[in-house]
Design an enzyme around this catalytic site. Structure first.
Site, short mmCIF file in Angstrom:
data_model
loop_
_atom_site.label_atom_id
_atom_site.label_comp_id
_atom_site.label_asym_id
_atom_site.label_seq_id
_atom_site.Cartn_x
_atom_site.Cartn_y
_atom_site.Cartn_z
N CYS A 72 125.56 90.49 -21.84
CA CYS A 72 126.29 89.86 -20.73
C CYS A 72 126.04 88.36 -20.74
O CYS A 72 124.96 87.91 -21.12
CB CYS A 72 125.83 90.44 -19.39
SG CYS A 72 126.76 89.77 -18.00
N CYS A 81 134.19 104.41 -16.61
CA CYS A 81 133.57 103.09 -16.45
C CYS A 81 133.46 102.46 -17.84
O CYS A 81 132.85 103.03 -18.74
CB CYS A 81 132.18 103.26 -15.84
SG CYS A 81 131.27 101.73 -15.73
N CYS A 91 119.38 93.67 -13.08
CA CYS A 91 120.28 94.39 -14.01
C CYS A 91 119.70 94.40 -15.40
O CYS A 91 119.33 93.34 -15.93
CB CYS A 91 121.65 93.72 -14.00
SG CYS A 91 122.74 94.36 -15.28
N CYS A 104 123.88 101.00 -15.74
CA CYS A 104 124.19 99.88 -16.61
C CYS A 104 123.06 99.60 -17.62
O CYS A 104 121.93 99.32 -17.22
CB CYS A 104 124.32 98.70 -15.64
SG CYS A 104 125.36 97.39 -16.15
N GLU A 130 128.33 100.89 -23.65
CA GLU A 130 128.39 102.19 -23.00
C GLU A 130 129.71 102.41 -22.30
O GLU A 130 130.37 101.46 -21.89
CB GLU A 130 127.31 102.28 -21.95
CG GLU A 130 125.96 102.29 -22.52
CD GLU A 130 124.96 101.74 -21.55
OE1 GLU A 130 125.32 101.60 -20.37
OE2 GLU A 130 123.85 101.46 -21.98
N SER A 134 130.34 91.79 -6.85
CA SER A 134 128.92 92.14 -6.74
C SER A 134 128.24 91.13 -5.84
O SER A 134 127.84 90.07 -6.28
CB SER A 134 128.27 92.13 -8.13
OG SER A 134 128.87 93.13 -8.91
N LEU A 135 128.13 91.48 -4.59
CA LEU A 135 127.62 90.54 -3.59
C LEU A 135 126.09 90.58 -3.54
O LEU A 135 125.42 89.59 -3.81
CB LEU A 135 128.22 90.90 -2.23
CG LEU A 135 128.09 89.88 -1.14
CD1 LEU A 135 128.81 88.59 -1.49
CD2 LEU A 135 128.63 90.45 0.18
N HIS A 136 125.55 91.72 -3.18
CA HIS A 136 124.11 92.02 -3.22
C HIS A 136 123.21 91.21 -2.29
O HIS A 136 122.04 91.55 -2.11
CB HIS A 136 123.55 91.91 -4.64
CG HIS A 136 124.31 92.72 -5.65
ND1 HIS A 136 124.75 94.00 -5.41
CD2 HIS A 136 124.73 92.42 -6.91
CE1 HIS A 136 125.38 94.45 -6.47
NE2 HIS A 136 125.39 93.50 -7.39
N GLY A 171 128.54 93.77 -19.21
CA GLY A 171 129.26 92.50 -19.37
C GLY A 171 129.97 92.01 -18.13
O GLY A 171 130.18 92.76 -17.17
N GLU A 172 130.32 90.73 -18.17
CA GLU A 172 131.03 90.10 -17.06
C GLU A 172 132.49 89.87 -17.50
O GLU A 172 132.77 88.96 -18.30
CB GLU A 172 130.34 88.77 -16.70
CG GLU A 172 131.09 87.87 -15.74
CD GLU A 172 131.66 88.59 -14.52
OE1 GLU A 172 130.88 89.16 -13.73
OE2 GLU A 172 132.90 88.57 -14.34
N CYS A 176 121.55 88.62 -14.08
CA CYS A 176 121.14 89.07 -12.75
C CYS A 176 119.76 89.74 -12.87
O CYS A 176 119.53 90.53 -13.80
CB CYS A 176 122.17 90.05 -12.20
SG CYS A 176 123.79 89.27 -12.12
N SER A 190 135.16 94.60 -11.83
CA SER A 190 134.01 94.14 -11.04
C SER A 190 133.49 92.83 -11.60
O SER A 190 133.25 92.71 -12.81
CB SER A 190 132.91 95.20 -11.09
OG SER A 190 131.74 94.73 -10.44
#
Ligand code: SAH
Ligand code: SF4
Length: 411
Positions: free
Chosen positions: A150, A143, A157, A386, A130, A266-268, A212-213, A154, A244
């Site tokens: 990925c 974006c 996600c 996402c 996307e 991405s702390l969260h 993705g990372e 997580c 990110s």
């Protein structure tokens, strides 16, 4: 392709298998490769392969670069500063193909979402990622994705529940920006008069926050973003590009020195216990190591802060004690905070925090000096979270997909 880092201790292997997935497929280059997305040195090599003599290559790269990334040429015949013979020779060896659009959706708030088709290892079985364009009064942000699926998983996600199929190539990363400019008509139309100010572009900012990372696809992210930032081409400066990461600690310093874009983390969660559950990579790179890497991010200053993303999950990480702990954790690190309302997806076990709670949390953060911390959800009517357009279109029949595709081709 960068393989996920291997586990270091034999006993870690089972745990690591849950943390990181391995790609299922390799990228298979088409018979006629596209020039879109090649870094300058690779483009020079490609021109050499098409017979451009060494002494001309620099100049030719410059010309082709301009046509590709300032004028948005989709056909070699548009490249009128090249001779007819050279254009024919280039067309014989290469294409100017961009990734294909499988579906386009336009939200009432102007957000546009493209489902992009990328070739698979098996012919006729393409993959999808996307790309979302979000217009605002002072900027337009695109974006983009870095992987099909990925490496990580997580728990909140939707992409994390999918398999890692493969890494995107630099061409596919740059291709998303090129494609957005194609669809938005965001290219320079004619030759600009000498000394003229560059025209304002609709796509002014890029965030690598799609599927993705990116730090598990390091080289492609580096090379692709290098092309996007090139001042003689797409010209989106590194200060307007944000990458990110969920916290791939060994690659954070490298990202600063080799890519040099703005960083978002991405702390969260503010404790290892909770972060281990939300972002399982935390078991490999715990908060202390992550925060050390952030404090040492090359180029970090009050003018170049790290953005910490914090998804608001009802009853999980949204108490005011969490907000206070967040402030303590970030103390001394030049930081911005983005509170992201959780965007639920079918089957997810979390709920978005109540709006009132988000406001209270945000007030604590605001009173500590962090400005406008809530990221407004955009394009809700087209599922702009996402991984969600993909799952929606997966349910469509082949005929409906074709109809969507046809719609995407007309405007
Ligand atoms: N893999 C990278 C970049 C892609 S995800 C990373 O994790 O940082 C981009 C951002 O969207 C991350 O902060 C991620 O945690 C967040 N995100 C993922 N799923 C979400 C959801 N359902 N609702 C809200 N934010 C989500
Ligand atoms: Fe991957 Fe980012 Fe989703 Fe985590 S949040 S699964 S790292 S895309």
């Amino acid at each position: 392709m960068t393989a996920p880092l291997a586990a270091t201790q034999p006993g870690d292997i089972a745990a690591a298998a849950q943390i990181e997935k391995r790609p299922l497929e390799r990228y298979v280059a088409p018979a006629k490769p596209s020039l879109v997305g090649l870094p300058r040195d690779a483009l020079a090599e490609a021109l050499g392969a098409a017979g451009v003599p060494e002494r001309q290559r620099r100049m030719r790269v410059q010309q082709v670069w301009h046509w590709l990334y300032v004028r948005g040429a989709q056909d070699f015949d548009e490249m009128t500063t090249l001779s007819k013979d050279l254009r024919a020779e280039l067309a014989h060896h290469f294409s100017l193909a961009r990734p294909e659009i499988a579906a386009e959706q336009v939200s009432v708030d102007g957000t546009r979402k493209w489902l992009i088709q990328l070739p698979g290892e098996v012919p006729g079985r393409p993959h999808e990622v996307e790309c979302v364009y979000i217009p605002e009064s002072d900027r337009g942000t695109l974006c983009i994705s870095s992987q099909v699926g990925c490496t990580l998983n997580c728990s909140f996600c939707h992409t994390g529940t999918q398999r890692l199929v493969r890494n995107l190539t630099p061409g596919e990363i740059v291709g998303q920006v090129v494609l957005a400019r194609d669809r938005l008509g965001d290219w320079q139309r004619g030759a600009a008069p000498a000394g003229a100010e560059p025209e304002k572009r609709l796509v002014s900012n890029v965030v690598m926050m799609g599927m993705g990372e990116p730090l598990y696809n390091f080289e492609a992210a580096r090379d692709g973003l290098g092309v996007v930032a090139d001042g003689e081409g797409l010209s989106i400066s590194k200060r307007r590009i944000t990458l990110s990461t969920s916290g791939v600690v060994p690659n954070i310093a490298r990202a600063g020195t080799e890519i040099g874009v703005m960083l978002a983390v991405s702390l969260h969660a503010v404790t290892d216990e909770l972060r281990n559950e939300l972002v399982p990579l935390n078991r490999k790179y715990p908060l202390r190591e992550l925060m050390d890497a952030c404090r040492n991010y090359p180029g970090l200053s009050n003018a170049r802060r790290i953005t910490f993303e914090y998804v608001m999950l009802k009853g999980v990480n949204d108490s005011l004690a969490d907000a206070q702990a967040l402030l303590r954790l970030l103390k001394g690190t030049p930081a911005k905070i983005n509170l992201i309302p959780f965007n639920p997806w079918p089957g997810s076990k979390y709920e978005c925090s109540d709006w009132e709670q988000i406001e209270k949390f945000s007030e604590v953060v605001f009173n500590a000096g962090y400005a406008s911390p809530v990221r407004t959800p955009r394009g809700r009517d087209i599922l702009a979270a996402c991984g969600q357009l993909k799952s929606a279109t997966e349910k469509l029949s082949a005929r409906e997909r074709l109809a969507l595709r046809a719609m995407a081709m007309t405007d």
